[in-house]
Design a protein around this motif. Structure first.
Motif, PDB file in Angstrom:
ATOM      1  N   UNK A 469      31.908  33.160  44.371  1.00  0.00           N
ATOM      2  CA  UNK A 469      31.802  34.549  44.804  1.00  0.00           C
ATOM      3  C   UNK A 469      32.393  35.472  43.748  1.00  0.00           C
ATOM      4  N   UNK A 470      32.116  36.762  43.907  1.00  0.00           N
ATOM      5  CA  UNK A 470      32.696  37.761  43.019  1.00  0.00           C
ATOM      6  C   UNK A 470      34.084  38.112  43.527  1.00  0.00           C
ATOM      7  N   UNK A 471      35.081  37.990  42.683  1.00  0.00           N
ATOM      8  CA  UNK A 471      36.453  38.265  43.093  1.00  0.00           C
ATOM      9  C   UNK A 471      36.657  39.763  43.297  1.00  0.00           C
ATOM     10  N   UNK A 472      37.639  40.143  44.117  1.00  0.00           N
ATOM     11  CA  UNK A 472      37.932  41.572  44.294  1.00  0.00           C
ATOM     12  C   UNK A 472      38.252  42.234  42.962  1.00  0.00           C
ATOM     13  N   UNK A 473      37.805  43.467  42.822  1.00  0.00           N
ATOM     14  CA  UNK A 473      38.077  44.202  41.586  1.00  0.00           C
ATOM     15  C   UNK A 473      39.510  44.747  41.597  1.00  0.00           C
ATOM     16  N   UNK A 474      39.943  45.211  40.438  1.00  0.00           N
ATOM     17  CA  UNK A 474      41.271  45.809  40.336  1.00  0.00           C
ATOM     18  C   UNK A 474      41.383  47.012  41.273  1.00  0.00           C
ATOM     19  N   UNK A 475      40.292  47.789  41.325  1.00  0.00           N
ATOM     20  CA  UNK A 475      40.291  48.974  42.183  1.00  0.00           C
ATOM     21  C   UNK A 475      40.447  48.587  43.656  1.00  0.00           C
ATOM     22  N   UNK A 476      39.788  47.499  44.067  1.00  0.00           N
ATOM     23  CA  UNK A 476      39.905  47.053  45.460  1.00  0.00           C
ATOM     24  C   UNK A 476      41.308  46.568  45.769  1.00  0.00           C
ATOM     25  N   UNK A 477      41.940  45.848  44.817  1.00  0.00           N
ATOM     26  CA  UNK A 477      43.329  45.421  45.026  1.00  0.00           C
ATOM     27  C   UNK A 477      44.264  46.626  45.103  1.00  0.00           C
ATOM     28  N   UNK A 478      44.038  47.637  44.266  1.00  0.00           N
ATOM     29  CA  UNK A 478      44.879  48.834  44.308  1.00  0.00           C
ATOM     30  C   UNK A 478      44.742  49.555  45.650  1.00  0.00           C
ATOM     31  N   UNK A 479      43.506  49.667  46.129  1.00  0.00           N
ATOM     32  CA  UNK A 479      43.288  50.320  47.425  1.00  0.00           C
ATOM     33  C   UNK A 479      43.956  49.543  48.545  1.00  0.00           C
ATOM     34  N   UNK A 480      43.869  48.204  48.482  1.00  0.00           N
ATOM     35  CA  UNK A 480      44.504  47.379  49.513  1.00  0.00           C
ATOM     36  C   UNK A 480      46.021  47.559  49.476  1.00  0.00           C
ATOM     37  N   UNK A 481      46.606  47.559  48.275  1.00  0.00           N
ATOM     38  CA  UNK A 481      48.060  47.714  48.148  1.00  0.00           C
ATOM     39  C   UNK A 481      48.504  49.067  48.688  1.00  0.00           C
ATOM     40  N   UNK A 482      47.773  50.124  48.332  1.00  0.00           N
ATOM     41  CA  UNK A 482      48.131  51.464  48.808  1.00  0.00           C
ATOM     42  C   UNK A 482      48.010  51.550  50.322  1.00  0.00           C
ATOM     43  N   UNK A 520      41.032  31.527  52.862  1.00  0.00           N
ATOM     44  CA  UNK A 520      40.522  32.816  52.399  1.00  0.00           C
ATOM     45  C   UNK A 520      41.367  33.340  51.239  1.00  0.00           C
ATOM     46  N   UNK A 521      42.673  33.149  51.345  1.00  0.00           N
ATOM     47  CA  UNK A 521      43.551  33.613  50.261  1.00  0.00           C
ATOM     48  C   UNK A 521      43.249  32.854  48.969  1.00  0.00           C
ATOM     49  N   UNK A 522      42.975  31.557  49.100  1.00  0.00           N
ATOM     50  CA  UNK A 522      42.649  30.766  47.914  1.00  0.00           C
ATOM     51  C   UNK A 522      41.377  31.279  47.254  1.00  0.00           C
ATOM     52  N   UNK A 523      40.364  31.638  48.057  1.00  0.00           N
ATOM     53  CA  UNK A 523      39.115  32.190  47.511  1.00  0.00           C
ATOM     54  C   UNK A 523      39.391  33.496  46.790  1.00  0.00           C
ATOM     55  N   UNK A 524      40.184  34.388  47.405  1.00  0.00           N
ATOM     56  CA  UNK A 524      40.425  35.715  46.843  1.00  0.00           C
ATOM     57  C   UNK A 524      41.269  35.663  45.568  1.00  0.00           C
ATOM     58  N   UNK A 525      42.187  34.688  45.493  1.00  0.00           N
ATOM     59  CA  UNK A 525      43.031  34.575  44.296  1.00  0.00           C
ATOM     60  C   UNK A 525      42.461  33.614  43.256  1.00  0.00           C
ATOM     61  N   UNK A 526      41.317  32.964  43.635  1.00  0.00           N
ATOM     62  CA  UNK A 526      40.647  32.024  42.731  1.00  0.00           C
ATOM     63  C   UNK A 526      41.579  30.861  42.370  1.00  0.00           C
TER      64      UNK A 526
END
Length: 563
Positions: A469-482, A520-526
């Motif tokens: 799968x395509x991993x989350x982008x930097x922008x998506x991680x930033x939005x999640x953190x905020x 799911x966490x393993x997939x997202x962190x590759x």
């Protein structure tokens, strides 16, 4: 009796098979009367009273099948038709249509609409006649009855002609002719050529009118060897005479007009003869036929006035007949009307409430989105300012040791440090304000709703794709953190205290607190699932001195409650 459907149509229609749904002497008697009325109508025997058919209709309304009720109302309408009571007849035909099933009662429905079209024609209501014929076309198309459809198209020519819509007449004739030709019936295809020729004569297109008349004469089969037209088509004589008159052949025009005289078209015949003698400049004959034409017009107007009086009388009687039923229905109608108003008001209130709620929720979400976006921007600016402040401090310390005697440089660095420090403080204050606004706006929100924000949903969609799968982008991680920092400030404060956690460790903890599974966490962190377990152990050790992976979530919750 006036035949209200052409014989050609009647021969195409099937009889409706009826089976009485009741037994006993009454049932047999009523069935016998229904069959007798049907036979009379099919044989064009006029009804002289409506009493028997009305009894049959009343009986089948109570005891009959749907098909029996439809035919009973249709036959009652035919009785009123023969009695000259057009309004009652139309009402019965409307009742028959309302009771009919378009799938099983097709032949009878075509008859009903055909009768309605003829009644509207007799009442000089071409628009209503077109509507009735359109219903025949619709039914014929639905039942794949191409011949009936073509015939209905052809029948619509007359009401369009009455309306003076010659363009539509030409279009309709052309369509009917084309369809007849495609069906292999050249005779019927040529049948409307006379009407079209008359329109062309009116427009002065003599050559085309001559061609159409010849096609009508040679292909319809309506002309005998002596040049006489079949009964019912005598207006051909007038059209032919009009052609000869416009081409200057007055003798031929007079011959055809005199052929028209015996066929109950005196006004048209005398009008034509008057034009013939006017063209010949014969005053005596002109005076004679002008007088005859005037008398014929007066007779026609008188007949029309009498018909209008009869129609008005029938309408008056119909209204008197309806008054009692209308009065009885009025109370029930008013009750239904009040109930309907109440229902409509309730529905409108519910719609208004739902609309207001949806608008409020949309406005609320837009407000939260704006605050969240501002928070992310301010947070980014604050992180950048802190980094720049740290760099400025390190630079100042290095230069302070190397060039202590340079007062101007020291002053400049001091001012820069002070400026950056103020900037950081302002951004920290702004960030606190945004956090306050957000907590105020989302105070009623449940934990579950916060765990399903748009930022969380975006990351969760990434976790659905397993390997490749395509991993989350930097922008998506930033939005999640905020978003996590806004929705769960106590958790965030616990996890970021003293900045002990690396990026993957912080993301792992946020995902755990948002109810993501280890897979799911393993997939997202590759990473592999075992690596997630190891990260949990490492974080638990760093923050709480606990080497277990299973107690991490509980430790974060307990520590956050004290923050």
């Amino acid at each position: 009796m006036k035949k209200l459907l052409p014989i050609a149509i009647c021969h195409l229609l099937l009889g409706v098979a009826l089976t009485s749904c009741s037994g006993g002497a009454d049932g047999e008697a009523m069935r016998s009367q229904l069959l007798r009325a049907r036979t009379m109508n099919q044989d064009y025997v006029p009804f002289t009273t409506d009493s028997v058919v009305r009894q049959v209709t009343d009986y089948y309304d109570r005891h009959g099948t749907a098909a029996e009720r439809v035919e009973a109302h249709y036959l009652l309408g035919c009785a009123y038709r023969d009695l000259g009571e057009a309004p009652q007849a139309l009402q019965c035909f409307h009742d028959a249509v309302a009771l009919a099933d378009t799938a099983s009662d097709y032949p009878l429905l075509v008859k009903v609409y055909g009768q309605m079209a003829e009644l509207f024609d007799a009442q000089n209501l071409p628009t209503d006649e077109i509507a009735a014929i359109s219903n025949i076309q619709r039914l014929a198309l639905a039942h794949h009855d191409s011949l009936m459809y073509i015939r209905a198209v052809e029948l619509s020519t007359k009401p369009y002609y009455k309306l003076g819509d010659t363009a539509r007449v030409i279009q309709t004739i052309g369509e009917a002719s084309r369809l007849y030709t495609e069906a292999g019936d050249s005779q019927k295809a040529a049948n409307a050529c006379a009407t079209l020729a008359h329109i062309m004569l009116t427009r002065g297109r003599l050559a085309l009118a001559d061609s159409l008349l010849r096609e009508f004469e040679t292909k319809t089969g309506l002309m005998d060897s002596q040049g006489r037209i079949a009964k019912g088509h005598e207006m051909y004589y007038y059209i032919k005479a009009k052609y000869y008159l416009q081409t200057g052949q007055t003798d031929a025009a007079e011959t055809f007009l005199r052929k028209l005289l015996p066929h109950h078209y005196p006004a048209d015949a005398y009008r034509g003869l008057l034009a013939v003698y006017r063209k010949r400049h014969q005053p005596d004959s002109m005076a004679k036929y002008a007088t005859l034409f005037e008398a014929a017009i007066d007779s026609l107007n008188n007949r029309r006035r009498i018909e209008t009086v009869h129609q008005m009388a029938a309408l008056y009687n119909y209204h008197r007949y309806q008054q009692k039923a209308d009065a009885e229905a009025l109370a029930a109608a008013e009750a239904r009307h009040r109930a309907n108003i109440a229902i409509v008001l309730m529905v409108l209130f519910a719609i208004a409430a739902a609309t207001a709620f949806l608008r409020f929720r949309k406005s609320k979400q837009q407000q939260l989105d704006r605050i969240s976006q501002e928070y992310m921007v301010v947070s980014g600016l604050l992180d950048k300012a802190r980094i720049e402040l740290d760099e400025a401090r390190r630079t100042a310390e290095a230069k302070d040791g190397a060039a202590q005697n340079l007062d101007s440089m020291e002053t400049e660095m001091q001012e820069k440090l002070e400026e950056k420090t103020n900037e950081v403080r302002e951004l920290e204050d702004r960030l606190q304000q945004v956090e306050h606004y957000y907590r105020t706006a989302t105070h009623p929100s449940s934990i579950e709703k916060k765990k399903n924000s748009e930022a969380v949903k975006a990351i969760r969609r990434r976790a659905e794709w397993k390997h490749g799968s395509t991993l989350p982008s930097i922008d998506e991680w930033l939005k999640l953190t905020s978003q996590f920092r806004l929705d769960f400030p106590h958790y965030y404060a616990t996890l970021t205290k003293d900045k002990k956690l690396a990026t993957k460790e912080l993301r792992t903890c946020m995902l755990l607190m948002l109810d993501f599974k280890e897979g799911e966490i393993a997939v997202l962190l590759d990473v592999k699932p075992q690596r997630v377990t190891n990260i949990k152990k490492r974080v638990n050790t760093k923050l709480f001195g606990d080497a277990s992976a299973t107690t991490l979530t509980g430790n974060i919750q307990s520590a956050s409650a004290l923050v």
